[in-house]
Motif scaffolding. Structure first.
Motif, PDB file in Angstrom:
ATOM      1  N   ARG A 200       0.825  -1.198   0.000  1.00  0.00           N
ATOM      2  CA  ARG A 200       0.000   0.000   0.000  1.00  0.00           C
ATOM      3  C   ARG A 200       0.872   1.266   0.000  1.00  0.00           C
ATOM      4  O   ARG A 200       0.625   2.213  -0.738  1.00  0.00           O
ATOM      5  CB  ARG A 200      -0.897  -0.025   1.243  1.00  0.00           C
ATOM      6  N   ARG A 208       1.925   9.197  -6.037  1.00  0.00           N
ATOM      7  CA  ARG A 208       2.309  10.596  -5.785  1.00  0.00           C
ATOM      8  C   ARG A 208       3.376  11.033  -6.780  1.00  0.00           C
ATOM      9  O   ARG A 208       3.372  12.167  -7.258  1.00  0.00           O
ATOM     10  CB  ARG A 208       2.866  10.732  -4.361  1.00  0.00           C
ATOM     11  N   TYR A 218      -4.822  16.222 -14.756  1.00  0.00           N
ATOM     12  CA  TYR A 218      -5.474  15.538 -13.650  1.00  0.00           C
ATOM     13  C   TYR A 218      -6.340  14.376 -14.138  1.00  0.00           C
ATOM     14  O   TYR A 218      -6.395  13.318 -13.524  1.00  0.00           O
ATOM     15  CB  TYR A 218      -6.312  16.554 -12.876  1.00  0.00           C
ATOM     16  N   VAL A 225      -5.287   6.116 -11.240  1.00  0.00           N
ATOM     17  CA  VAL A 225      -5.609   5.796  -9.847  1.00  0.00           C
ATOM     18  C   VAL A 225      -6.805   4.846  -9.789  1.00  0.00           C
ATOM     19  O   VAL A 225      -6.808   3.867  -9.045  1.00  0.00           O
ATOM     20  CB  VAL A 225      -5.908   7.075  -9.030  1.00  0.00           C
ATOM     21  N   GLU A 229      -7.072   1.038  -7.941  1.00  0.00           N
ATOM     22  CA  GLU A 229      -7.875   0.852  -6.743  1.00  0.00           C
ATOM     23  C   GLU A 229      -8.226  -0.628  -6.583  1.00  0.00           C
ATOM     24  O   GLU A 229      -8.495  -1.337  -7.553  1.00  0.00           O
ATOM     25  CB  GLU A 229      -9.162   1.687  -6.861  1.00  0.00           C
TER      26      GLU A 229
ATOM     27  N   ASP B  73     -13.705  18.486  -9.932  1.00  0.00           N
ATOM     28  CA  ASP B  73     -14.128  17.089  -9.940  1.00  0.00           C
ATOM     29  C   ASP B  73     -13.469  16.372  -8.764  1.00  0.00           C
ATOM     30  O   ASP B  73     -12.639  15.496  -8.944  1.00  0.00           O
ATOM     31  CB  ASP B  73     -13.685  16.460 -11.279  1.00  0.00           C
ATOM     32  N   PRO B  74     -13.800  16.775  -7.553  1.00  0.00           N
ATOM     33  CA  PRO B  74     -13.105  16.213  -6.392  1.00  0.00           C
ATOM     34  C   PRO B  74     -13.544  14.775  -6.136  1.00  0.00           C
ATOM     35  O   PRO B  74     -14.618  14.370  -6.565  1.00  0.00           O
ATOM     36  CB  PRO B  74     -13.569  17.116  -5.247  1.00  0.00           C
ATOM     37  N   PRO B  75     -12.701  13.985  -5.494  1.00  0.00           N
ATOM     38  CA  PRO B  75     -13.111  12.617  -5.155  1.00  0.00           C
ATOM     39  C   PRO B  75     -14.160  12.645  -4.044  1.00  0.00           C
ATOM     40  O   PRO B  75     -13.872  13.109  -2.948  1.00  0.00           O
ATOM     41  CB  PRO B  75     -11.810  11.964  -4.678  1.00  0.00           C
ATOM     42  N   SER B  80     -15.490   5.437  -7.161  1.00  0.00           N
ATOM     43  CA  SER B  80     -14.472   4.404  -7.281  1.00  0.00           C
ATOM     44  C   SER B  80     -13.104   5.058  -7.169  1.00  0.00           C
ATOM     45  O   SER B  80     -12.840   6.105  -7.764  1.00  0.00           O
ATOM     46  CB  SER B  80     -14.618   3.680  -8.618  1.00  0.00           C
ATOM     47  N   GLY B  81     -12.266   4.467  -6.332  1.00  0.00           N
ATOM     48  CA  GLY B  81     -10.906   4.973  -6.160  1.00  0.00           C
ATOM     49  C   GLY B  81     -10.795   6.229  -5.326  1.00  0.00           C
ATOM     50  O   GLY B  81      -9.729   6.825  -5.250  1.00  0.00           O
ATOM     51  N   ALA B  83     -10.904   6.890  -2.067  1.00  0.00           N
ATOM     52  CA  ALA B  83     -10.066   6.862  -0.870  1.00  0.00           C
ATOM     53  C   ALA B  83      -8.601   6.966  -1.266  1.00  0.00           C
ATOM     54  O   ALA B  83      -7.842   7.788  -0.737  1.00  0.00           O
ATOM     55  CB  ALA B  83     -10.316   5.585  -0.079  1.00  0.00           C
ATOM     56  N   LEU B  84      -8.230   6.140  -2.249  1.00  0.00           N
ATOM     57  CA  LEU B  84      -6.852   6.162  -2.720  1.00  0.00           C
ATOM     58  C   LEU B  84      -6.523   7.515  -3.344  1.00  0.00           C
ATOM     59  O   LEU B  84      -5.478   8.099  -3.107  1.00  0.00           O
ATOM     60  CB  LEU B  84      -6.658   5.040  -3.738  1.00  0.00           C
ATOM     61  N   LEU B  85      -7.479   8.043  -4.086  1.00  0.00           N
ATOM     62  CA  LEU B  85      -7.256   9.317  -4.764  1.00  0.00           C
ATOM     63  C   LEU B  85      -7.001  10.434  -3.757  1.00  0.00           C
ATOM     64  O   LEU B  85      -6.081  11.223  -3.889  1.00  0.00           O
ATOM     65  CB  LEU B  85      -8.480   9.624  -5.632  1.00  0.00           C
ATOM     66  N   GLU B  87      -5.884  10.184  -0.850  1.00  0.00           N
ATOM     67  CA  GLU B  87      -4.608   9.989  -0.187  1.00  0.00           C
ATOM     68  C   GLU B  87      -3.448  10.434  -1.076  1.00  0.00           C
ATOM     69  O   GLU B  87      -2.525  11.099  -0.615  1.00  0.00           O
ATOM     70  CB  GLU B  87      -4.454   8.514   0.199  1.00  0.00           C
ATOM     71  N   VAL B  88      -3.521  10.094  -2.354  1.00  0.00           N
ATOM     72  CA  VAL B  88      -2.376  10.415  -3.200  1.00  0.00           C
ATOM     73  C   VAL B  88      -2.413  11.845  -3.724  1.00  0.00           C
ATOM     74  O   VAL B  88      -1.385  12.403  -4.074  1.00  0.00           O
ATOM     75  CB  VAL B  88      -2.228   9.426  -4.377  1.00  0.00           C
ATOM     76  N   LEU B  89      -3.579  12.460  -3.730  1.00  0.00           N
ATOM     77  CA  LEU B  89      -3.642  13.845  -4.194  1.00  0.00           C
ATOM     78  C   LEU B  89      -2.964  14.758  -3.186  1.00  0.00           C
ATOM     79  O   LEU B  89      -2.321  15.734  -3.534  1.00  0.00           O
ATOM     80  CB  LEU B  89      -5.101  14.295  -4.364  1.00  0.00           C
TER      81      LEU B  89
END
Ligand code: ATP
Ligand code: MG
Lengths: 232, 587
Positions: A200, A208, A218, A225, A229, B73-75, B80-81, B83-85, B87-89
């Protein structure tokens, strides 16, 4: 789920791959032979019909001197007639009870008439050994991999080492004519799984790194991303 | 003291400098992996540069995004994705910027940080301060070893002392502000304890709510908050404003034993005192004018004379002196309330007790003036003003004498006057005319400074506020009060956000003359541990005896009881000095 996208293509590969990854690095078996080569990438034929390395798999080829190895990711796999002018024709019955795999058993000559090829995008090469650890540089090799040299699928251990540095991701982003988003996601999924518990963190770090390189795009980043997932 | 940047712990790394200016403060891009919710405003930070280390206060965190498309266009949770998005953003597309107000810089090779005159360069790494940074900036407590560094609390997230420099503290007037119940009075007691222990000045405390002298009950269960008399014995003298007339048996005897009762003759009540009470007495401007007319005519007997006038006499006085008879009548009625106060005597009186207090202060003792427990603002203001006026007068004399002689032993002992409800004395309308305003403005010239304790700083004259040296500010919500607290403070915008984020009890922002840089503290608990620490190794001293006689303290005798007044004592000292000077000159 580990091999889902492979097992639909080939039911036997799962077993073969598992046994090779459990063995140490030196026992990795060659999967194909270089038939077309260039600095940025090469094409190889598999030794056995329909047993290519997986999409996104990390493969390596030795250079002519033998000191350096060239690494790349599989971005294309295709199976077709050996003779470029001839296409395969239907051989099945079309009946609902048909066992597709039986066709290969009934027609053993297919293995000689067909070929499986895969394309590899060159991502870097290993520097000559210094001490026990292998180190990588994420630049093109001095020369392309030699024709007819064997291509080997790397072990999880090598995959982990090679993906520690994230620079290879940029090479994929910038490569023309490869499905970059799909390929990146595939490499990341494999490298994440290979790390087990540490996966993870690796995934987040890698994404990142990508984000920094996709600051102006973006939407493209978001696609990658989404494809990553749910890994693990 | 050399420093080594590499010794810092990686988990203290906050980010790197990206922009800013000296006037407005600098911005640091927060390191990607630090969750923003872990970063608190008010934190003390260090910035490491080539050869210089900067110290500053983190005053704000702002959220930002590098690209509008992320925000368009925020997560959303559940996508889908997402949570990960999310975190990585964070750290790349989205980020936090820490706003830092640099205050001090430490040059490589020096051991004293100095006020900043430059800004850290681009990408200089920023770290959350560690113990050693606090030590470097605030020093270690040393009042038990006769030093003047006093620990007033600890940073929010660390167990290390933050020290106030008490020697610098007494050089100017100071303020303790905060809304009701935030711990101002306990904090004041804490600081007074430090001042008494360090012996940096004499303290005079106008104790309106009867809480500084002896033990009071705290707001926590069973909490006993000791008074200064309890802690420091005869170093602290307690005077009480007389709360009953002689022979008045109806009133209970005061519980605390005082060193003296304060009684004031009408002759000592000045028009200035009445003006201070203008709002409380609801006097208009003509009444004030009338009072001046009376004082011009009758001198210090003006009040007595007015109260004695009957209707006829009043009318005659007005006709002869061009005064408005309505306003004089009103004035007379209002002054009647003052005349009825139990400590006000009609007879001409000396200021003997007050002289005693001043002598005690000059000799290094501390004095608490109590007001009988009733929260009577009128008597509090009247008495505080009269006493302070006479102290100011005496100290002016003492200072002028010192200027003449230049003898070390003549240097007056510094006095700090603590007043609660300070805004009553320092409103813009009265600060120009009253003694407290004068002291706040003249500052240290006459060795007398103020410690103002107040919950409504916006009511205090801004000229007075701008003279305040050290500010200790607990939570304040009112915008105007917040603005007032930072009158004359540069770079205060960031400090305001810090102030607004304090807890409502036992937290304070420390800034100004006695604190090398602004810092947020958890106030030191005023408890048994503190009592032991502050009194440890302190010798006891005998009860105070006035320099000129040993009659004890009493104010019930008449004018001429054979004791020389303080003025006489000062005069005599002057003569002795003069003789000495002559002897020196002429052999
Ligand atoms: N440093 C401290 N140590 C121990 N208790 C404290 C401290 N500071 C505050 N307290 C607690 O908080 C209560 C309120 O404090 P304090 O009386 O000083 O507030 P205040 O700001 O002076 O309020 P007011 O404006 O009503 O006078 C105290 O009675 C005590 O219980
Ligand atoms: Mg109070």
């Amino acid at each position: 789920m580990t091999e889902s996208f492979l097992s639909t293509r080939h039911p036997f590969l799962t077993e073969a791959k598992n046994s090779s990854s459990a063995e140490p690095d030196h026992a990795e078996t060659p999967v194909g032979e270089v038939v077309e080569t260039s600095l940025t990438g090469f094409v190889a034929h598999t030794y056995k019909l329909d047993e290519p390395p997986p999409f996104g798999g990390l493969v390596r080829v030795r250079d002519r001197g033998g000191a350096t190895e060239i690494f790349g990711a599989v971005y294309h796999i295709a199976t077709g007639g050996l003779d470029p002018g001839r296409r395969a024709a239907t051989r099945g019955t079309g009946l609902p009870a048909q066992n597709d795999e039986q066709i290969y058993i009934d027609n053993p000559q297919l293995a000689r008439l067909l070929k499986t090829e895969f394309g590899v995008l060159v991502l870097g090469c290993s520097r000559p050994h210094t001490g026990s650890r292998r180190s990588f540089s994420y630049v093109f090799p001095d020369y392309p991999p030699p024709l007819h040299y064997s291509v080997t699928l790397c072990s999880d251990q090598t995959l982990v080492e090679f993906t520690e540095d994230k620079s290879y991701l940029r090479a994929i982003l910038e490569a023309p004519q490869v499905p970059a988003e799909e390929l990146i996601a595939a490499v990341l999924r494999r490298a994440t799984r290979a790390r087990e518990a540490a996966g993870r963190m690796f995934l987040v770090d890698s994404l990142r790194y990508l984000a920094r390189n996709l600051k102006q795009d973006y939407d493209r980043f978001k696609i990658i991303v989404e494809k990553c997932e749910g890994v693990q | 003291m050399m420093y080594d940047q590499t010794r810092r712990k990686p988990e203290k790394f906050l980010g790197v400098i990206t922009a800013g200016s000296l006037a407005k403060g600098v911005e640091a891009r927060i390191r990607t992996l630090t969750p923003l919710e872990k970063i608190q405003t008010g934190q003390f930070v260090a910035v490491e540069c080539e050869g210089v280390r900067f110290f500053g206060l983190l005053t704000d965190v702002t959220l930002g995004a590098t690209s509008d498309s992320v925000l368009l266009d925020p997560p959303y949770p559940g996508d889908s994705g997402s949570a990960l998005l999310r975190e990585v953003l964070h750290g790349v597309y989205t980020y936090g910027d820490a706003h830092i107000q640099p205050s001090l810089s430490l040059q490589n090779g020096e051991d004293q940080p100095r006020p900043v005159r430059s800004v850290p360069s681009h990408f200089a790494p920023v770290f959350i301060a560690e113990e050693s940074d606090f030590q470097q900036v605030f020093g270690l407590e040393n009042i038990a070893e006769n030093g003047h560094k006093f620990a007033v609390g600890q940073p929010l997230d660390m167990d290390i002392d933050v020290c106030l420099d008490l020697e610098r503290f007494v050089e100017r007037s100071n303020g303790i502000f905060g809304k009701s119940g935030t711990g101002k009075s306990v904090l004041t007691r804490l600081i007074l304890s430090g001042l008494i222990r360090a012996n940096t000045c004499s303290n005079l405390v106008f104790d309106m709510h009867n809480e500084y002298g002896s033990v009071t009950k705290g707001e926590y269960s069973n909490q006993q908050i000791k008074g200064l008399r309890d802690l420091f014995g005869s170093r602290v003298m307690v005077y009480a404003v007389r709360d009953r007339r002689p022979g008045d048996k109806a009133r209970e005897q005061r519980a605390t034993v005082a060193d003296g009762d304060i009684v004031i003759g009408m002759n000592h009540i000045d028009v200035e005192d009445i003006l201070l009470l203008r709002n409380e007495l609801q006097l208009n401007a003509t009444a004030a004018e009338s009072a001046y007319i009376l004082q011009n005519k009758f001198g210090d007997r003006w009040m007595e004379t007015l109260l004695d006038m009957d209707g006829e006499a009043l009318k005659e006085f007005c006709e002869n002196n061009g005064a408005n008879s309505n306003s004089i009548t009103a004035l007379k009625r209002k002054l009647g309330a003052i005349a009825r106060m139990p400590f006000v005597e009609k007879n001409h009186r000396s200021l003997r007790v007050i002289d005693d207090m001043v002598a005690a202060l000059a000799a290094g003792r501390h004095v608490i003036v109590q007001f009988g427990g009733s929260d009577d603002l009128l008597s509090y203001m009247l008495v505080a003003n009269i006493i302070t006026r006479s102290i100011h007068k005496k100290y002016k004399e003492l200072t002028e004498r010192y200027k003449r002689t230049q003898q070390a032993q003549d240097e007056p002992r510094r006095v700090m006057i603590t007043i609660e409800e300070a805004h009553k004395f320092l409103t813009p309308e009265v600060a120009g005319q009253t003694i407290f305003g004068t002291i706040a403005r003249e500052m240290r010239k006459y060795y007398v400074t103020l410690l103002v304790v107040d919950q409504r700083p916006s009511s205090i004259d801004s000229e007075v506020l701008s003279q305040i040296g050290t500010r200790i500010v607990a939570l304040i919500n009112d915008e105007r009060d917040i603005d007032a607290v930072f009158t004359g403070v540069s770079g205060s915008a960031g400090l305001k956000t810090v102030l607004a984020s304090l807890d409502s009890r036992q937290q304070a922002l420390l800034l100004g003359h006695a604190s090398p840089m602004p810092v947020v503290i958890r106030t030191r608990p005023f408890d048994e541990i503190f009592y032991r620490a502050i009194t440890h190794g302190q010798s006891s001293i005998p009860a105070f005896v006035r320099p000129s006689n040993g009659n004890g303290h009493s104010d019930t005798e008449g004018e001429d009881d054979g004791r020389e007044s303080f003025d006489e004592w000062v005069k005599k000292q002057d003569e002795i000095q003069l003789e000495k000077d002559k002897a020196d000159l002429f052999g």
